[in-house]
Design a protein around this motif. Structure first.
Motif: not given
Length: 226
Positions: A26, A30-31, A34, A80, A83, A87
């Motif tokens: 995940s 996410n990375h 982005t 994004s 997120g 983290r």
């Protein structure tokens, strides 16, 4: 005691070689969302910035579509990156060893790892990129809303729009520079890209570049954020 440098998805797997989980699936998705947004925003932004690069609008279906899509890509980028921020912000807090790492930047560039302090999950350079992007995305999004006339024209004055356009352009240039540093560093340090594609690094890579993180991981200290 909880370690800020270790996330719940980080794990060591015994073997030859030892494999270390650095990023969850995940986190990697996410990375890359982005990263994709940043590239598309740069291309559409260049197309809108100068007539000399107007041909780039063909990538988005023409000038009107480029103007319509660009701000929405910014919205996706904001959420994004939010997120990623949630983290990893704890792992990017400044630590005492980061100042030493910066003071020995010549050894970093020369590859003299033995002269550097033990580093957590991220070194000072990576933390600089993280916080730089965090600040610049806020600047770009806030200034972008001011000049997003389709929805917010009546809420701002012409003078505010002029200032926002300038801040947006300067922020975009700075963001592209930070992005270039980020990409170059990922290519320069072998094994870094595989961490964001497969989510894993070798134990040797972790020991060489992020020894403090590996020690905390092996000792069983974890942060709940994943």
């Amino acid at each position: 005691m909880t370690a800020y440098d270790v996330n719940s998805g980080d794990q060591v797997h015994a073997g030859d070689p030892v494999i270390v989980d650095r990023y969850t699936r995940s986190a990697r998705i996410n990375h890359w969302i982005t990263a994709t947004c940043l590239v598309l925003l740069a291309l559409s932004g260049f197309a809108l910035f100068t007539p000399g690069l107007y041909f780039l609008t063909a990538l988005f279906g023409g000038g009107q579509w480029t103007r319509a899509v660009h701000p929405w890509l910014g919205v996706v980028l904001f959420f994004s990156f939010a997120g990623l921020f949630l983290r990893f912000w704890r792992a990017n807090l400044w630590r005492s060893e980061d100042g030493t790492w910066l003071a020995r930047i010549r050894d970093v560039l020369a590859g003299h790892e033995d002269r550097l302090p033990e580093i957590g999950k991220y070194n000072a350079g990576q933390k600089g990129v993280f916080w730089g992007m965090s600040l610049l995305i806020l600047v770009l999004v806030s200034s972008g809303f001011v000049i997003w006339d389709q929805y917010f024209a009546s809420y701002t004055t012409v003078d505010q729009k002029r200032v926002a356009v300038l801040l947006h352009a300067l922020g975009a240039v700075a963001m592209i520079c930070v992005w270039i540093v980020h990409v170059y560093a990922a290519i320069w340090v072998r094994g870094t890209i595989s961490a964001m594609t497969r989510g894993q690094v070798t134990g040797g890579w972790a020991w060489r570049h992020h020894r403090k993180w590996l020690r905390e991981l092996v000792s069983g200290k974890t942060d709940r954020a994943g």
